[in-house]
Design an enzyme around this catalytic site. Structure first.
Site, PDB file in Angstrom:
ATOM      1  N   GLY A  12       0.835  -1.205   0.000  1.00 43.17           N
ATOM      2  CA  GLY A  12       0.000   0.000   0.000  1.00 43.17           C
ATOM      3  C   GLY A  12       0.865   1.249   0.000  1.00 43.17           C
ATOM      4  CG  ASP A  13       0.489   3.825   2.315  1.00 41.86           C
ATOM      5  OD1 ASP A  13      -0.625   4.339   2.143  1.00 41.86           O
ATOM      6  OD2 ASP A  13       0.803   3.181   3.331  1.00 41.86           O
ATOM      7  CE  LYS A  16      -2.950   1.682  -4.278  1.00 44.12           C
ATOM      8  NZ  LYS A  16      -1.969   1.565  -3.196  1.00 44.12           N
ATOM      9  N   GLY A  40      -5.976   5.877   1.407  1.00 45.14           N
ATOM     10  CA  GLY A  40      -5.827   7.329   1.368  1.00 45.14           C
ATOM     11  C   GLY A  40      -5.017   7.665   0.143  1.00 45.14           C
ATOM     12  CG  HIS A  41      -5.799   6.342  -3.478  1.00 45.92           C
ATOM     13  ND1 HIS A  41      -6.562   5.647  -4.373  1.00 45.92           N
ATOM     14  CD2 HIS A  41      -5.088   5.416  -2.798  1.00 45.92           C
ATOM     15  CE1 HIS A  41      -6.330   4.351  -4.220  1.00 45.92           C
ATOM     16  NE2 HIS A  41      -5.444   4.191  -3.267  1.00 45.92           N
ATOM     17  CD  GLN A 225      -6.673  -1.149   1.213  1.00 46.67           C
ATOM     18  OE1 GLN A 225      -7.403  -1.858   0.564  1.00 46.67           O
ATOM     19  NE2 GLN A 225      -7.098   0.010   1.708  1.00 46.67           N
ATOM     20  CB  THR A 302      -3.859   6.168  10.622  1.00 49.43           C
ATOM     21  OG1 THR A 302      -2.625   5.751  10.016  1.00 49.43           O
ATOM     22  CG2 THR A 302      -4.970   5.219  10.218  1.00 49.43           C
ATOM     23  NE  ARG A 304      -1.605   3.209  11.416  1.00 48.68           N
ATOM     24  CZ  ARG A 304      -1.985   1.963  11.181  1.00 48.68           C
ATOM     25  NH1 ARG A 304      -1.703   1.011  12.048  1.00 48.68           N
ATOM     26  NH2 ARG A 304      -2.632   1.634  10.072  1.00 48.68           N
ATOM     27  CB  VAL A 415      11.057  12.616 -10.352  1.00 44.24           C
ATOM     28  CG1 VAL A 415      11.722  11.451 -11.045  1.00 44.24           C
ATOM     29  CG2 VAL A 415      10.403  13.556 -11.379  1.00 44.24           C
TER      30      VAL A 415
HETATM   31  P1  IMP Z   1      -7.459  -2.526   7.753  1.00 49.27           P
HETATM   32  O1  IMP Z   1      -7.559  -2.541   6.285  1.00 49.27           O
HETATM   33  O2  IMP Z   1      -7.808  -1.195   8.378  1.00 49.27           O
HETATM   34  O3  IMP Z   1      -8.206  -3.671   8.400  1.00 49.27           O
HETATM   35  O4  IMP Z   1      -5.921  -2.754   8.139  1.00 49.27           O
HETATM   36  C1  IMP Z   1      -5.260  -3.993   7.881  1.00 49.27           C
HETATM   37  C2  IMP Z   1      -3.809  -3.763   7.513  1.00 49.27           C
HETATM   38  O5  IMP Z   1      -3.765  -3.125   6.232  1.00 49.27           O
HETATM   39  C3  IMP Z   1      -3.051  -2.839   8.451  1.00 49.27           C
HETATM   40  O6  IMP Z   1      -1.700  -3.244   8.487  1.00 49.27           O
HETATM   41  C4  IMP Z   1      -3.154  -1.480   7.788  1.00 49.27           C
HETATM   42  O7  IMP Z   1      -2.110  -0.620   8.160  1.00 49.27           O
HETATM   43  C5  IMP Z   1      -3.049  -1.895   6.333  1.00 49.27           C
HETATM   44  N1  IMP Z   1      -3.688  -0.938   5.421  1.00 49.27           N
HETATM   45  C6  IMP Z   1      -5.001  -0.781   5.176  1.00 49.27           C
HETATM   46  N2  IMP Z   1      -5.199   0.180   4.262  1.00 49.27           N
HETATM   47  C7  IMP Z   1      -3.980   0.625   3.900  1.00 49.27           C
HETATM   48  C8  IMP Z   1      -3.522   1.588   2.948  1.00 49.27           C
HETATM   49  O8  IMP Z   1      -4.286   2.230   2.215  1.00 49.27           O
HETATM   50  N3  IMP Z   1      -2.178   1.767   2.868  1.00 49.27           N
HETATM   51  C9  IMP Z   1      -1.303   1.049   3.606  1.00 49.27           C
HETATM   52  N4  IMP Z   1      -1.677   0.138   4.484  1.00 49.27           N
HETATM   53  C10 IMP Z   1      -3.009  -0.091   4.639  1.00 49.27           C
END
Ligand code: IMP
Length: 428
Positions: A12-13, A16, A40-41, A225, A302, A304, A415
């Site tokens: 993910g991230d 995209k 979160g795009h 994701q 989030t 984080r 870039v």
């Molecule tokens: P959930 O999708 O909220 O249930 O999270 C499950 C796992 O997927 C966790 O490790 C989250 O951090 C990860 N996750 C969910 N959505 C994203 C995303 O858009 N980007 C990165 N990690 C994600």
């Protein structure tokens, strides 16, 4: 290509949002088919930053149709807030350009609460979810006790189904988690009011997509994701609750598998992961922090801090194979400026055994050590480069070397965060 799957090839991230925003110029419809507001795009247009959670990235182009298909877990309040936020910034969001499947499952407050509480109970075994209620909502879908968008449009049916669900959820909240129950009436009133506002956008999006394809319109499927978070093929149980790539499209959008014409993976020039779970090429030291600082690697959903590490050719090879993609886009190459040398995981080692290919069993991955090979870095900032030849020699060599290790063509490089900060290497 009439239909294209764009998916994350890491955890993910991968950036995209920006690539989908770019590709959206050449399509007619942009479709979300899985996940929910856990995504979160981020798209930067003219210095303005938009973070989209549920609304497809095509919304930033006035003439596109954006579809939230049946496989998405929709938080109705969140969706409405996102729509209102976009409208407040002058972006059109109407029944003309936003379509919402009547069959998409809904996320309620009890899903979010249970998401948080079950994570707490898991303790050290927690998944590190986004806390958006995604897992509990998909669990209800599979258990056949979920509510769908259509239920919001029929007050009696909504009362009956939400009432029945909440009896059980409240029992769990009170007796298992020992927290206060939720009130049905307030929840119901809120849900029905939101349903009325969403009603004009609701329809049979599967039928709309099939008709669009038959009419020769171009469709982009926007994955959320990444492959390594796929519920079946990722690092289970440290995954999300949906099929995150091309395989998720037919079921998640009501779109025939044989109509998916092409697939393009997106991967960063390094690697990040949010939440718990295996991450073989993770760099825990100062260099990991340097990547985090340079790449502003904090969650769009989030906030984080993301775990950072080096490009993992084993994982990306696996992700592309899984999705049937022969081409990919490398993002965030600019973030690697300033590293003297750049390691890349080219294989894994388990005990004495070297693994060239991704081992799909978590127990093996748990004990996996990456085999790193390093390439010389470059010090120049590269955000202004628009042609491959404008990159420093070491940056070009890095890209070509990674491309060879992955064994699939890199069609575009990103870039920088702005729309125009890309280098096209071959026609998309
Ligand atoms: P959930 O999708 O909220 O249930 O999270 C499950 C796992 O997927 C966790 O490790 C989250 O951090 C990860 N996750 C969910 N959505 C994203 C995303 O858009 N980007 C990165 N990690 C994600």
């Amino acid at each position: 290509m009439p239909s294209l799957s764009v998916f994350g090839a890491q955890w993910g991230d991968e950036g995209k949002g920006k690539i989908i925003d770019l590709l959206a110029r050449d399509v007619d419809l942009v479709v979300r088919y899985q996940g929910g507001a856990n995504a979160g795009h981020t798209v930067v247009v003219g210095g303005e930053k938009y973070v989209l959670h549920l609304v497809p990235s095509g919304v930033l182009h006035p003439d596109k149709i954006n579809v939230i298909a049946n496989g998405v877990a929709v938080d109705p309040a969140g969706l409405l807030a996102e729509i209102d936020g976009l409208r407040a910034r002058g972006v059109e969001v109407s029944e003309r350009n936003l379509r919402l499947s009547s069959n998409a499952h809904l996320i309620f407050e009890h899903h979010r609460r249970i998401d948080h509480l079950s994570e707490k109970w898991l303790g050290a075994g927690r998944i590190g979810t986004t806390g958006r209620g995604i897992g509990p909502a998909y669990a209800d879908k599979a258990a056949r006790v979920g509510l769908r968008v259509a239920d919001l449009l029929d007050a009696e049916r909504c009362r009956a189904r939400l009432g029945a669900a909440m009896v059980e959820k409240n029992a769990v909240l009170e007796r298992v988690y020992e927290v206060a129950p939720l009130g049905l009436e307030a929840e119901l009133e809120r849900a029905l009011a939101i349903g009325e506002r969403l009603r004009p956008c609701v329809g049979d999006t599967g039928a709309e997509l099939r008709a669009a394809y038959r009419d020769g319109r171009r469709i982009l499927f926007e994955g959320a994701q990444g492959a390594m978070l796929d519920i079946d093929h990722g690092t289970y149980p440290y995954v999300t609750s949906s099929n995150t790539g091309t395989a998720g499209i037919p079921a998640g959008a009501g779109f025939p598998p044989s109509w998916i014409d092409d697939a393009i993976g997106i991967a960063k020039a390094y690697c990040t992961r949010v939440g718990e779970g295996p991450f073989p090429s993770e760099e825990r030291g100062a260099r990991g922090q340097a990547i985090r600082d340079a790449g502003d690697e904090y969650g769009a959903t989030t906030g984080r801090p993301r775990r950072c590490g080096w490009f993992d050719a084993v994982a990306v090879r696996y992700a592309l194979a899984l999705n049937g993609a022969r081409r990919w886009v490398m993002t965030n190459l600019d973030v690697l400026s300033g590293f003297e040398e750049i390691p890349v995981a080219t294989a894994y080692r388990v005990g004495e055994r070297a693994l060239a290919e991704y081992p799909a069993e978590l127990t093996t991955l748990d004990g996996c050590r990456p085999v790193f090979e390093s390439r010389p870095g470059w010090s120049e900032a590269i955000g202004a480069a628009r042609r491959f030849e404008e990159l420093p020699a070491n940056a070009r060599a890095y890209v070509e070397w990674v491309e060879e290790r992955v064994g699939a063509e890199i069609v575009m490089l990103s870039v920088g965060p702005e729309r125009e900060q890309v280098i096209l290497r071959s026609e998309l």
